[in-house]
Design an enzyme around this catalytic site. Structure first.
Site, mmCIF file in Angstrom:
data_model
loop_
_atom_site.group_PDB
_atom_site.id
_atom_site.type_symbol
_atom_site.label_atom_id
_atom_site.label_comp_id
_atom_site.label_asym_id
_atom_site.label_seq_id
_atom_site.Cartn_x
_atom_site.Cartn_y
_atom_site.Cartn_z
ATOM 1 N N ASP A 116 42.518 48.648 25.834
ATOM 2 C CA ASP A 116 42.090 48.475 27.229
ATOM 3 C C ASP A 116 42.155 46.987 27.580
ATOM 4 O O ASP A 116 41.545 46.160 26.911
ATOM 5 C CB ASP A 116 40.675 49.020 27.423
ATOM 6 N N SER A 139 40.874 50.866 35.093
ATOM 7 C CA SER A 139 41.200 51.761 33.973
ATOM 8 C C SER A 139 41.248 53.232 34.402
ATOM 9 O O SER A 139 41.918 54.031 33.751
ATOM 10 C CB SER A 139 40.180 51.594 32.846
ATOM 11 N N ASP A 189 33.519 56.879 29.632
ATOM 12 C CA ASP A 189 34.176 55.748 30.290
ATOM 13 C C ASP A 189 35.565 56.196 30.782
ATOM 14 O O ASP A 189 36.090 57.226 30.354
ATOM 15 C CB ASP A 189 34.270 54.578 29.304
ATOM 16 N N THR A 227 38.815 55.540 30.456
ATOM 17 C CA THR A 227 40.025 55.854 29.675
ATOM 18 C C THR A 227 39.920 57.191 28.931
ATOM 19 O O THR A 227 40.847 57.998 28.998
ATOM 20 C CB THR A 227 40.367 54.686 28.730
ATOM 21 N N ARG A 261 34.691 57.207 38.788
ATOM 22 C CA ARG A 261 34.437 57.022 37.355
ATOM 23 C C ARG A 261 32.957 56.874 37.011
ATOM 24 O O ARG A 261 32.574 57.034 35.859
ATOM 25 C CB ARG A 261 35.204 55.790 36.870
ATOM 26 N N GLU A 305 41.204 54.716 21.821
ATOM 27 C CA GLU A 305 41.072 53.563 22.708
ATOM 28 C C GLU A 305 40.270 52.431 22.077
ATOM 29 O O GLU A 305 39.137 52.637 21.635
ATOM 30 C CB GLU A 305 40.378 53.960 24.022
ATOM 31 N N ASP A 359 38.966 44.745 26.778
ATOM 32 C CA ASP A 359 38.709 44.594 28.215
ATOM 33 C C ASP A 359 37.305 44.067 28.489
ATOM 34 O O ASP A 359 37.116 43.127 29.257
ATOM 35 C CB ASP A 359 38.901 45.960 28.890
ATOM 36 N N LYS A 360 36.319 44.677 27.864
ATOM 37 C CA LYS A 360 34.933 44.338 28.227
ATOM 38 C C LYS A 360 34.600 42.896 27.847
ATOM 39 O O LYS A 360 33.896 42.196 28.570
ATOM 40 C CB LYS A 360 33.967 45.339 27.578
ATOM 41 N N HIS A 367 36.344 40.528 30.293
ATOM 42 C CA HIS A 367 35.537 40.388 31.518
ATOM 43 C C HIS A 367 34.430 39.360 31.306
ATOM 44 O O HIS A 367 34.031 38.662 32.228
ATOM 45 C CB HIS A 367 34.877 41.726 31.876
ATOM 46 N N ASP A 369 46.315 49.518 29.344
ATOM 47 C CA ASP A 369 46.217 50.128 30.669
ATOM 48 C C ASP A 369 46.421 49.116 31.792
ATOM 49 O O ASP A 369 46.769 49.478 32.897
ATOM 50 C CB ASP A 369 44.908 50.913 30.840
ATOM 51 N N HIS A 370 46.213 47.839 31.488
ATOM 52 C CA HIS A 370 46.431 46.783 32.490
ATOM 53 C C HIS A 370 46.325 45.437 31.797
ATOM 54 O O HIS A 370 45.778 45.344 30.703
ATOM 55 C CB HIS A 370 45.399 46.874 33.625
ATOM 56 N N HIS A 423 40.762 41.911 35.959
ATOM 57 C CA HIS A 423 42.054 42.409 35.494
ATOM 58 C C HIS A 423 43.157 41.635 36.208
ATOM 59 O O HIS A 423 42.926 41.059 37.259
ATOM 60 C CB HIS A 423 42.245 43.886 35.849
HETATM 61 ZN ZN LIG Z 1 38.083 46.231 32.865
#
Ligand SMILES: [Zn+2]
Length: 451
Positions: free
Chosen positions: A56, A105, A157, A159, A170, A323, A328-329, A332, A370-371, A414
């Site tokens: 992610d 996501s 979550d 994904t 989501r 995943e 990702d987290k 961030h 995913d991004h 992102h």
């Molecule tokens: Zn994110």
């Protein structure tokens, strides 16, 4: 005559690599990148199994950071060793189908899960009319395949959610979280929260965090008064909460593993990036918040593969998604050590998948993201705006990472960049070149002959 089969065997791989603009000597293609049958056309044409690994937020910067820090600039991660590597676009859409250049996501996962783009925040439902779209996991189940989903995030979550649920938003994770999904409630004739839908789908193996969501009480419908965990038990699930439980769970009965109240705590810790930078730091490869008995992603993946080894899967195959969520987290949060530790953890899960595929060549393995995300490797002398940190890598060099996609104090964002997609096994040539995320759905569906 004698050299012909060899040349034929290599022809496919060489052509593919040339098409991708990569000059690779035949010997190299046949060594580090697996046997010629991985690379060429002599392996099985159809996949019996699929293992899809998602980092992610794992853009090229995140991969490069993890490589530089752990194995060195000239080293190679396991995820760097796939014979087929391409790149794909990830944009989402607005409710009229017009491009939204930076995906989240939910929309992104919906892309490969259904083959259709949607709006940010939505889980496998259409952008305008908010109607459910059939997912790859649903198609796999229809054909009799065993299915599994593993994550380091909450199992509700975005994904993991895109595989076995359909939600307007989501945020509708548990029965008490339905505010943004009025039409999905059981009272309105909907399928309920993401947690309820995930167990109702009877996914054979569900492993991750998010125990608190599953411990929420159901207030409507046939399971009213029970928690989602209790509903899962009624549906035949074995519920486990640690490594020991995971080890002793029996295959042939569905397994719900909930290894943390929320997201599974990350593996590495360190100083977050700061305005003006940090003192040069080494990452700490442990986390006091991670309880003993919390299974690593690698262990979850290995166990998922053995739990999926059922008579059903032996006959019809399986689909497993894995995943690495907290790349990702921690991106961030501008936390380079947390982010790199999670990328390394996913890379070890990729190794588990590749080792499995080495013994089961009818397995398509895909690793992608995913991004894109915020982290950038910048020169040591740079004085960038935003948050920075200097790391001392395992090869003893300094590396500066910057996070500048948002004002310090706010969560980093992102990005809309294309990301890597890499694969091996039957159908893997479809990831070459520049594709779109939605084409991954077709790649998986075609490889597994799903209708
Ligand atoms: Zn994110």
């Amino acid at each position: 005559m004698g050299s012909r089969p060899y040349r034929r065997r290599l022809a496919w791989g060489a052509a593919a690599l040339l098409a991708a603009g990569v000059a690779v000597p035949a010997a190299a293609a046949a060594s580090d990148h697996g046997s010629p049958s991985d690379v060429g056309g002599h392996g099985p044409k159809k996949a019996k199994n699929v293992i899809l690994l998602i980092g992610d937020g794992m853009g090229d910067s995140e991969i490069t950071l993890a490589r530089d820090y752990t194995v060195g600039a000239a080293g190679r991660l396991t995820m760097d060793k796939f014979p087929m590597t391409g790149t794909y676009t990830t944009y989402s859409v607005d409710k009229n189908g017009k491009p939204d250049y930076v995906t989240d996501s939910a929309a992104s996962g919906t892309g490969w899960a259904t083959g259709q783009k949607t709006v940010n925040g939505r889980i496998s439902k259409t952008p305008g009319t908010d109607k459910p779209m059939t997912t790859i996991l649903e198609l796999a189940q229809k054909k009799g395949l065993a299915t599994g989903s593993v994550t380091t995030a909450e199992l509700t979550d975005a994904t993991p959610a895109v595989l076995a649920s359909h939600a307007t938003d989501r945020s509708c994770a548990g029965p008490a979280d339905m505010k943004a999904c009025p039409n999905d409630t059981i009272a309105k004739g909907g399928p309920g929260s993401i947690a309820e839908q995930s167990v109702n789908h009877k996914v054979d193996v569900l492993l991750g965090g998010g125990k608190d969501r599953f411990d929420q009480k159901i207030t409507e419908g046939p399971y009213r008064g029970l928690t989602v965990t209790q509903q899962a038990e009624k549906l035949g699930y074995q519920v486990v909460t640690d490594s020991e439980g995971l080890r002793t769970a029996r295959s042939g009965k569905p397994v719900l593993g909930l290894f943390a109240p929320g997201n599974v705590p990350v593996e590495w810790t360190g100083k977050a990036a700061a305005v003006g930078g940090t003192a040069a730091q080494r990452c700490v490869t442990s986390n006091p918040e991670r309880k003993a008995g919390t299974p690593a992603l690698e262990e979850q993946t290995r166990r998922a593969l053995s739990l999926l080894d059922t008579p059903k899967a032996k006959k019809n195959g399986f689909f497993l998604q894995v995943e690495g969520a907290s790349i990702d987290k921690r991106d961030h949060a501008a936390d380079p050590c947390g982010q790199i530790g999670e990328t390394a953890a996913l890379d070890r899960a990729v190794k588990v998948a590749r080792d499995y595929a080495a013994k089961h060549p009818d397995t398509l393995v895909v690793t992608t993201a995913d991004h894109g995300h915020t982290s950038q490797i910048v020169p040591l002398e740079a004085t960038p705006p935003g948050l920075s940190s200097t790391l001392i890598t395992n090869e003893g060099r300094q590396l500066k990472v910057n996070y500048s996609t948002n004002t310090p104090g706010k969560a980093q964002e992102h990005t809309g960049t294309q990301v890597r997609i890499a694969a091996q096994g039957p159908g893997s040539q479809r990831v070459l070149g520049v594709t779109d995320q939605t084409e991954l759905f077709t790649t998986l569906r075609t490889a597994l002959s799903l209708r």
